[in-house]
Design an enzyme around this catalytic site. Structure first.
Site, PDB file in Angstrom:
ATOM      1  CE  LYS A 183       2.975   1.208   6.286  1.00 27.83           C
ATOM      2  NZ  LYS A 183       2.108   0.905   5.129  1.00 27.83           N
ATOM      3  NE  ARG A 213       4.841  -8.689  11.304  1.00 32.61           N
ATOM      4  CZ  ARG A 213       4.086  -7.579  11.715  1.00 32.61           C
ATOM      5  NH1 ARG A 213       2.658  -7.758  11.724  1.00 32.61           N
ATOM      6  NH2 ARG A 213       4.538  -6.579  11.101  1.00 32.61           N
ATOM      7  CD  GLU A 272      -2.794   1.054   2.555  1.00 31.11           C
ATOM      8  OE1 GLU A 272      -3.420   1.908   2.476  1.00 31.11           O
ATOM      9  OE2 GLU A 272      -2.747   0.182   3.265  1.00 31.11           O
TER      10      GLU A 272
END
Length: 881
Positions: free
Chosen positions: A385, A375, A125
């Site tokens: 983030k 992850r 994104e």
């Protein structure tokens, strides 16, 4: 001693006249035989030696530029050793894919992908910068494609216009290009690209965007309404949460769930045309409100957003949710394997539901399969983030590309090679189990790659002037040493000038007059003793020139011509110490940024606000460092290459500054001021050395009972007999009878409060001391100082008339007993009372110093440790008092 960046016009030999200041402004070029001795016409002069390797290069500027290109090509060649197509060990994902590629085929997999080429994708994104976690996803997707001769698509998931920006789109592309640099491109249109002069991209085809498919996604949503698989809901967000249910309670159907197809189509059209307010309606899938998977309880497919999109402008005011657009875009692009992290595992049923419904419409030829892997979690940093944005917004770092950040742009600016990052990801591997990887694994991968690709050079962080008093060839005469750029890899030669005036590293000189006896094992320069200058001669310190404060500012030394280039004359004792140096007149000033880990704890924010866990020593700047001239030549050549577009990143120029670490040219460097960033230290400075007798301590079997008994009866080592504890200064006030003394009240834990009389009144204010964490010696015999009894001693570091109290993290509890790395746990005496016992501290203190990192060490190696890490100060080579 003139300012090194003074605006001096460059000579024509450097490429024409220029009034721009330059680190090389005062250096002239000419050729001369190797190991020549000559008298120069100007104070600064460099000789470059013409060899068959570079004779064709012509001008020195061309030679310098070509040398940098050779260094870059050497880096490229070496990094391929770490980046083979099958670099990842076989894992459950590659086995799944392999089963669909070789007979006997797995029927389910064969029916899903057919004869399609293995195609993966990376769909970020564009609302932020990529970080280490993204690097794992990028590298694995590309590795899978290369392993199976497939393709990789880069697609921007631009479905949320309120958070997206073209800046992020550009940065993501740059990061992916960089991560896959030096590897074969997967772009199938090579010939076409070459014809039109376009640069080949690492991914296959053009960069794609989810917004490219907005029309198709909308049409598919209409199909779902017509088939009774979707409806327009008018519940508010709070009501939807209430109706959704919980993990233990099923949800309730929305009162709008059974609207007719015609009404749903009409309302969805109104949503599309901008006739509805944000939040008033959404389009939901009609699946099951009693599903045990919350993601399948009529998930939202579309929401209203009256915002302009960076690609489509004001064409749309409804935007698809990621869980809806993602599988559709994958299917439309013939993605065969959608590889993602484990947080999407619960979303897979919805992914498959969308793909199955889309398949029924006949719009796709391949059913992509979603497969999840763990992850990447890395200790001593943050990959959230939200937290990364906070770091930037609070100015805790300078920018997203701050070299301390775990962003790809930050790591690149710091100088980490992309091959090192790929090697790190390969070693982390692919699994289904979540784990936290130690940051040292990334540093170790960097060291392994950098060792082979980084030329060696001299750089002095805190230079100290040395004058060779018996240099009889004239003050302006220089001698050249031609040495290899790299000891193991052929990177060509460089010239290192030598002359009457030199610089050495300040910490390589031990000033007995101000620092006392040098610690055991110190092999560098001491007054009256000898040391070897690497590649050159042995020198002896005969005299020390001091300023008004007694600080050493110049060493008067003699050199021994017969010891040239490593020779030890017959009958002479070999000099063990070897230090780096830079000839003064050709030295080029530069700024050195020593970066370290951004956080002091493995899990920032676990116990408190993560900003409180920031490492205050994560950046140390040396504004007056000097480097040898060959480094400046390469740096200016690299800057020229970046300006011309032949090189993109200044940080591609990397060095091992001997005994300092690995460094890269910073993007802020210019002809006026060179700047280098430390990539990583030469060895892991955060690791705690293993304790002695670990096997026995862990319950291992010990043979030889008599020997064990004898060892137990041996005296305890001095350093284990002293009690060094952490405390907090509660109050401080002037001694009633002595202006230089302060009386401090210090907490050393519960029910242990000490009075410390210390000579700090002329160094620190009372305000600076109160509430400060300190290290104390607590088991010396109490002593009265001008009538006030002192029951402990504060420990401080002293160097060049500067005094600093030993720094301890606020999280370390008062009363904690400190230990030394690599030495058995302390067994302090209850009190060092006798004359013999009191000498224990004197012997220990004589071996306490700070190393080149500012860590307090015993005997040059054993660091003083708290439960939260090392005890440090900002002074290097300091003594402990």
């Amino acid at each position: 001693d003139d300012p090194p960046m003074a605006a001096i016009r460059r000579t024509n030999a450097i490429g024409g006249s220029s009034s721009l200041p330059s680190p090389l402004a005062k250096i002239q070029f000419h050729t001369t035989p190797t190991f020549s001795t000559r008298t120069t016409a100007t104070p600064m002069r460099l000789t470059t030696t013409t060899t068959p390797r570079n004779r064709h290069l012509g001008t020195p500027r061309a030679a310098a530029t070509a040398a940098v290109l050779v260094l870059l090509s050497s880096t490229t060649t070496t990094t391929r050793l770490f980046t083979g197509a099958a670099a990842y060990a076989p894992n459950f994902i590659t086995k799944i894919i392999d089963s669909s590629q070789k007979p006997p085929y797995d029927d389910a997999e064969k029916n899903r992908v057919g004869d399609a080429v293995v195609t993966t994708r990376f769909p970020p994104e564009p609302n932020g910068y990529l970080h280490l976690g993204h690097a794992k996803a990028v590298n694995f997707n590309f590795a899978v494609a290369r392993t199976f001769g497939g393709r990789v698509h880069l697609r921007m998931d631009d479905t949320n216009p309120s958070k997206e920006d073209e800046e992020y789109v550009e940065s993501i592309q740059d990061d992916v290009r960089w991560l896959q640099s030096d590897l074969p491109s997967l772009d199938g249109d090579d010939e076409e690209k070459e014809e039109v002069g376009k640069e080949k991209e690492p991914w296959t085809g053009p960069m794609r965007k989810t917004s490219d498919y907005f029309g198709v996604i909308y049409d598919f949503a209409v199909d779902l309404i017509k088939s009774g698989d979707a409806y327009v809901d008018s519940l508010s967000a709070d009501e939807m949460r209430e109706y959704r249910g919980t993990l233990t309670e099923v949800g309730k159907d929305s009162p709008y769930r059974n609207r007719s197809v015609e009404e749903n189509l009409k309302l969805f059209e109104a949503m599309k045309n901008g006739e509805c307010d944000e939040g008033s309606m959404v389009l939901r899938a009609k699946i099951s409100m009693s599903s045990p998977n919350l993601n399948m309880r009529d998930p939202v497919l579309y929401r209203i957003k009256h915002e302009s999109h960076q690609e489509t402008g004001n064409e749309w005011c409804i935007y698809p949710m990621y869980d809806f657009s993602h599988p559709i875009a994958d299917a439309l692009e013939n993605i065969t394997h959608s590889l993602c992290t484990l947080e999407f595992e619960d979303h897979r049923p919805l992914y498959d539901w969308c793909v199955d419904k889309l398949w029924d419409t006949g719009r796709i030829a391949v059913k992509p399969r979603q497969i999840e892997f763990s992850r990447l979690n890395v200790k001593n940093t943050v990959l959230s983030k939200r937290k990364l944005i906070t770091l930037v917004d609070t100015s805790s770092v300078s920018s997203w590309s701050d070299p301390r950040m775990p962003t790809i742009s930050g790591l690149r600016r710091r100088g980490l090679p992309p091959s090192a990052l790929r090697l790190f990801c390969e070693r982390v591997g692919i699994s289904k189990s979540d784990s936290s990887i130690d940051y040292s694994e990334l540093e170790n991968a960097a060291r392994e790659v950098l060792d082979d690709v980084s030329p060696r050079a001299f750089c002095l962080l805190e230079p100290l002037k040395v004058t060779i008093t018996n240099w009889d060839q004239g003050s302006s005469s220089l001698e050249d040493f031609e040495v290899e750029r790299h000891p193991k890899v052929n990177m060509g030669m460089k010239v290192v000038p030598f002359g009457k005036e030199l610089y050495i590293e300040q910490s390589d000189f031990w000033d007995v007059e101000t620092q006392g006896k040098p610690p055991k094992g110190f092999k560098r320069l001491v007054g009256g003793d000898k040391v070897r200058l690497r590649y050159a001669y042995v020198i002896q310190c005969d005299d020390v020139v001091r300023d008004d404060d007694g600080k050493a500012i110049e060493l008067k030394c003699s050199y021994f011509p017969e010891t040239r280039a490593g020779v030890t004359p017959e009958g002479e004792k070999r000099v063990k110490g070897i230090i780096q140096w830079v000839e003064k007149s050709t030295a080029v000033k530069c700024v050195i940024n020593e970066y370290d880990r951004l956080f002091t704890v493995e899990e920032p924010g676990k116990e408190r606000d993560f900003l409180e866990d920031l490492n205050p020593a994560s950046l140390k700047v040396y504004p007056k460092a000097v480097c040898e001239p060959s480094v400046a030549f390469d740096a200016l050549a690299m800057l020229s290459l970046t300006r011309s577009g032949k090189a993109k990143y200044a940080s591609d120029l990397r060095y091992q500054f001997e005994r300092c670490g690995y460094f890269a040219l910073d993007e802020s460097a210019s002809e006026k001021q060179l700047a280098f960033n430390r990539i990583v230290t030469l060895r892991d400075t955060w690791a705690t050395p293993p304790q002695k007798n670990q096997h026995a301590a862990a319950g291992g079997r010990n043979r030889g009972g008599a020997k064990q008994k004898q060892q137990q009866q041996q005296p305890v080592e001095d350093v284990r007999r002293v009690a060094l504890k952490v405390g907090t200064i509660l109050s401080a006030e002037q001694h009633p009878d002595a202006d230089a003394l302060l009386v401090c009240r210090v907490s050393c834990g519960a029910d242990d409060e000490r009075t410390v009389v210390a000579g700090l009144a002329n160094i620190f204010s009372v305000e600076e001391l109160v509430n400060k964490k300190v290290v104390l010696l607590t088991n010396l015999k109490p002593a009265k100082m001008r009538g006030v009894e002192s029951t402990a001693m504060l420990l401080a570091a002293e160097a060049e008339d500067e005094v600093q109290l030993l720094a301890v993290k606020e999280s370390v509890p008062d009363g904690e007993l400190l230990s030394f790395a690599g030495i058995e746990p302390p067994q302090p005496d209850e009190m060092l009372k006798s004359k013999g016992a009191q000498k224990v501290w004197e012997r220990v203190r004589g071996s306490l110093t700070t190393d080149d990192e500012g860590n307090v060490v015993y005997g040059s190696e054993s660091g003083l440790m708290t439960s939260q890490g090392k005890v440090t100060v900002a002074l290097k080579g300091a003594t402990i008092r």
